[in-house]
Design an enzyme around this catalytic site. Structure first.
Site, PDB file in Angstrom:
ATOM      1  N   HIS A   1       0.852  -1.291   0.145  1.00  0.00           N
ATOM      2  CA  HIS A   1       0.092   0.117   0.008  1.00  0.00           C
ATOM      3  C   HIS A   1       0.891   1.251   0.040  1.00  0.00           C
ATOM      4  O   HIS A   1       2.090   1.251   0.201  1.00  0.00           O
ATOM      5  CB  HIS A   1      -0.858  -0.072   1.205  1.00  0.00           C
ATOM      6  CG  HIS A   1      -0.299   0.141   2.457  1.00  0.00           C
ATOM      7  ND1 HIS A   1       0.452  -1.048   2.892  1.00  0.00           N
ATOM      8  CD2 HIS A   1      -0.516   1.213   3.404  1.00  0.00           C
ATOM      9  CE1 HIS A   1       0.785  -0.543   4.077  1.00  0.00           C
ATOM     10  NE2 HIS A   1       0.362   0.593   4.568  1.00  0.00           N
TER      11      HIS A   1
ATOM     12  N   HIS B   1       1.694   3.955   1.943  1.00  0.00           N
ATOM     13  CA  HIS B   1       2.140   4.805   3.044  1.00  0.00           C
ATOM     14  C   HIS B   1       3.417   4.902   2.881  1.00  0.00           C
ATOM     15  O   HIS B   1       4.254   3.851   2.682  1.00  0.00           O
ATOM     16  CB  HIS B   1       1.787   4.276   4.236  1.00  0.00           C
ATOM     17  CG  HIS B   1       0.260   4.248   4.832  1.00  0.00           C
ATOM     18  ND1 HIS B   1      -0.461   3.641   5.731  1.00  0.00           N
ATOM     19  CD2 HIS B   1      -0.775   5.349   4.112  1.00  0.00           C
ATOM     20  CE1 HIS B   1      -1.729   4.042   5.903  1.00  0.00           C
ATOM     21  NE2 HIS B   1      -1.684   5.080   4.936  1.00  0.00           N
TER      22      HIS B   1
ATOM     23  N   ASP C   1       6.050   4.651   5.008  1.00  0.00           N
ATOM     24  CA  ASP C   1       6.931   3.716   5.481  1.00  0.00           C
ATOM     25  C   ASP C   1       7.020   2.426   4.944  1.00  0.00           C
ATOM     26  O   ASP C   1       7.773   1.651   5.099  1.00  0.00           O
ATOM     27  CB  ASP C   1       6.586   3.374   7.132  1.00  0.00           C
ATOM     28  CG  ASP C   1       5.303   3.022   7.323  1.00  0.00           C
ATOM     29  OD1 ASP C   1       4.341   3.255   6.620  1.00  0.00           O
ATOM     30  OD2 ASP C   1       5.127   2.097   8.189  1.00  0.00           O
ATOM     31  N   HIS C   2       6.026   2.431   3.658  1.00  0.00           N
ATOM     32  CA  HIS C   2       6.121   1.010   2.794  1.00  0.00           C
ATOM     33  C   HIS C   2       6.789   1.393   1.455  1.00  0.00           C
ATOM     34  O   HIS C   2       7.240   0.290   0.978  1.00  0.00           O
ATOM     35  CB  HIS C   2       5.022   0.497   3.027  1.00  0.00           C
ATOM     36  CG  HIS C   2       4.355  -0.045   4.031  1.00  0.00           C
ATOM     37  ND1 HIS C   2       4.144  -1.503   4.237  1.00  0.00           N
ATOM     38  CD2 HIS C   2       3.739   0.679   5.168  1.00  0.00           C
ATOM     39  CE1 HIS C   2       3.892  -1.616   5.822  1.00  0.00           C
ATOM     40  NE2 HIS C   2       3.454  -0.315   6.339  1.00  0.00           N
TER      41      HIS C   2
ATOM     42  N   HIS D   1      -7.408  -0.912   5.712  1.00  0.00           N
ATOM     43  CA  HIS D   1      -6.437   0.005   6.333  1.00  0.00           C
ATOM     44  C   HIS D   1      -6.249   1.361   5.485  1.00  0.00           C
ATOM     45  O   HIS D   1      -6.242   2.365   5.909  1.00  0.00           O
ATOM     46  CB  HIS D   1      -5.276  -0.768   6.643  1.00  0.00           C
ATOM     47  CG  HIS D   1      -3.943  -0.088   7.025  1.00  0.00           C
ATOM     48  ND1 HIS D   1      -3.731   0.601   8.347  1.00  0.00           N
ATOM     49  CD2 HIS D   1      -2.632   0.399   6.396  1.00  0.00           C
ATOM     50  CE1 HIS D   1      -2.882   1.259   8.289  1.00  0.00           C
ATOM     51  NE2 HIS D   1      -2.080   1.193   7.158  1.00  0.00           N
TER      52      HIS D   1
ATOM     53  N   ASP E   1       0.047  -4.009   6.247  1.00  0.00           N
ATOM     54  CA  ASP E   1      -0.914  -3.751   7.519  1.00  0.00           C
ATOM     55  C   ASP E   1      -2.085  -4.023   7.579  1.00  0.00           C
ATOM     56  O   ASP E   1      -2.903  -3.411   8.356  1.00  0.00           O
ATOM     57  CB  ASP E   1      -0.571  -2.179   7.418  1.00  0.00           C
ATOM     58  CG  ASP E   1       0.719  -1.453   7.685  1.00  0.00           C
ATOM     59  OD1 ASP E   1       1.644  -2.276   7.940  1.00  0.00           O
ATOM     60  OD2 ASP E   1       0.867  -0.154   7.854  1.00  0.00           O
TER      61      ASP E   1
ATOM     62  N   HIS F   1       5.037  -5.089  10.794  1.00  0.00           N
ATOM     63  CA  HIS F   1       5.426  -4.257  12.022  1.00  0.00           C
ATOM     64  C   HIS F   1       5.567  -5.220  12.943  1.00  0.00           C
ATOM     65  O   HIS F   1       5.142  -5.966  13.431  1.00  0.00           O
ATOM     66  CB  HIS F   1       4.305  -3.156  12.231  1.00  0.00           C
ATOM     67  CG  HIS F   1       4.124  -2.044  11.230  1.00  0.00           C
ATOM     68  ND1 HIS F   1       5.271  -1.155  11.411  1.00  0.00           N
ATOM     69  CD2 HIS F   1       3.582  -1.975  10.253  1.00  0.00           C
ATOM     70  CE1 HIS F   1       4.848  -0.088  10.236  1.00  0.00           C
ATOM     71  NE2 HIS F   1       3.887  -0.594   9.697  1.00  0.00           N
TER      72      HIS F   1
END
Length: 257
Positions: free
Chosen positions: A54, A56, A58-59, A109, A129, A167
Site C-alpha cells: 500500500h 504509506h 513507511d512502505h 487500512h 498492514d 510491523h
C-alpha cells in the site's frame, strides 16, 4: 527460497526474498532504500524486484531510490504510477523466482491495500498492514465492513499459512488481546514466547494463521465473551451483527492504553 527481515525505522520489517544459490533478491515494502542497498553491498546481492502492499511512506519511501540504483521491477497498486513498473490488482499473479503469488485486494487500512499469497510448497502471505501477529491495521481509509471482509479472506487461507506482517507490534497487540481474553491459554503462552523473543531482540514474525485464529481478536470478533468485553471497554452495549461487533473490537483497540 528463504525469507528474512531487515529492520527499518522503529518497528518496520522489510522482508527480503532470496532464492537458493542466487545472487538476486526481492524486497517487500522497502520504506528505506539504504537498508536494502547496504544489505546488497555487504552480501553481493542484486535487487531485482519489489512488492508494495500500500501507499504509506513507511512502505514505499525507499522505492524510487531503489529503482534508480537497480532498475528493478516494482509491483503494486495501480495508482502509484510514479513508483510501480507493473500495476496489479485483485486476482493478478506475480512470479517471484519460481513461486507464483496471487494478489489479494484487502482494503480497510487503506483503500489500495494488497496482500500477496503463494500456496506452492509452504503457503505464505505478505500481509502488509492488514494483519499483524495479534492485531490488524487501523482503519484509516476504508470501513469496518471492508476490514472484516479482509479478515475473512485471510481466514479462508490454509491454516498453516505463514503470515509476514510489516510491523513489530506483537507485544502491544497482545496486551489488548489479553484484556479481552485473559484466560485464553494459547494467547497467554504465545505472549510469553514473544516476550522471550523480544528480550533477545528477535522478531516475533512470521506467525501462522492457525495461531492467529486462536489468539487474534480481529479474527475472533464473533466470539461472544470477547465481543462483550470489547463493548464494556467502550461503555457500549454489545453489537448485534458481525460488522458492528468487529467495529467495536477495532474501536476498543484504538482507545486502549
Amino acid at each position: 527460497m528463504t525469507i528474512f527481515p531487515l529492520p527499518a525505522f522503529d518497528d518496520n520489517y522489510i522482508w527480503i526474498i532470496q532464492d537458493k544459490d542466487s545472487s538476486s533478491i526481492w524486497a517487500v515494502d522497502p520504506g528505506m532504500a539504504n537498508v536494502v542497498l547496504d544489505y546488497c553491498h555487504k552480501h553481493e546481492k542484486k535487487l531485482v524486484g519489489i512488492l508494495i502492499t500500500h501507499h504509506h511512506k513507511d512502505h514505499t519511501g525507499g522505492v524510487a531510490e531503489l529503482k534508480q540504483h537497480t532498475n528493478c521491477h516494482v509491483y503494486g497498486p495501480k495508482h502509484l504510477t510514479e513508483l510501480v513498473t507493473h500495476s496489479v490488482e485483485d486476482k493478478d499473479l506475480v512470479k517471484v523466482f519460481s513461486r507464483n503469488f496471487n494478489v489479494l485486494a484487502t482494503p480497510g487500512h487503506t483503500l489500495d491495500h494488497l496482500c500477496y499469497f503463494s500456496e506452492q510448497d509452504e503457503p505464505i502471505l505478505f500481509s502488509g498492514d492488514t494483519l499483524f501477529k495479534g492485531g490488524c491495521g487501523r482503519i484509516m481509509e476504508g470501513t469496518p465492513e471492508q476490514m472484516l471482509e479482509a479478515m475473512q479472506k485471510i481466514s479462508d487461507l490454509p491454516d498453516h499459512t505463514l503470515i509476514y506482517g510489516t510491523h513489530e507490534y506483537t507485544l502491544a497487540n497482545y496486551r489488548f488481546a489479553l484484556s479481552l481474553e485473559p484466560d485464553n491459554l494459547s494467547l497467554v503462552n504465545s505472549n510469553l514466547e514473544c516476550q522471550e523473543l523480544r528480550s533477545k531482540n528477535l522478531p516475533t514474525l512470521p506467525t501462522k494463521l492457525n495461531l492467529e485464529k486462536k489468539t487474534n481478536p480481529f479474527l475472533r470478533s464473533h466470539i461472544e465473551p470477547l465481543k462483550i468485553q470489547a463493548a464494556q471497554q467502550l461503555n457500549e452495549k454489545p453489537a448485534k451483527n458481525p460488522i458492528d461487533s468487529f467495529s467495536q473490537v477495532r474501536r476498543a483497540k484504538d482507545s486502549f492504553s
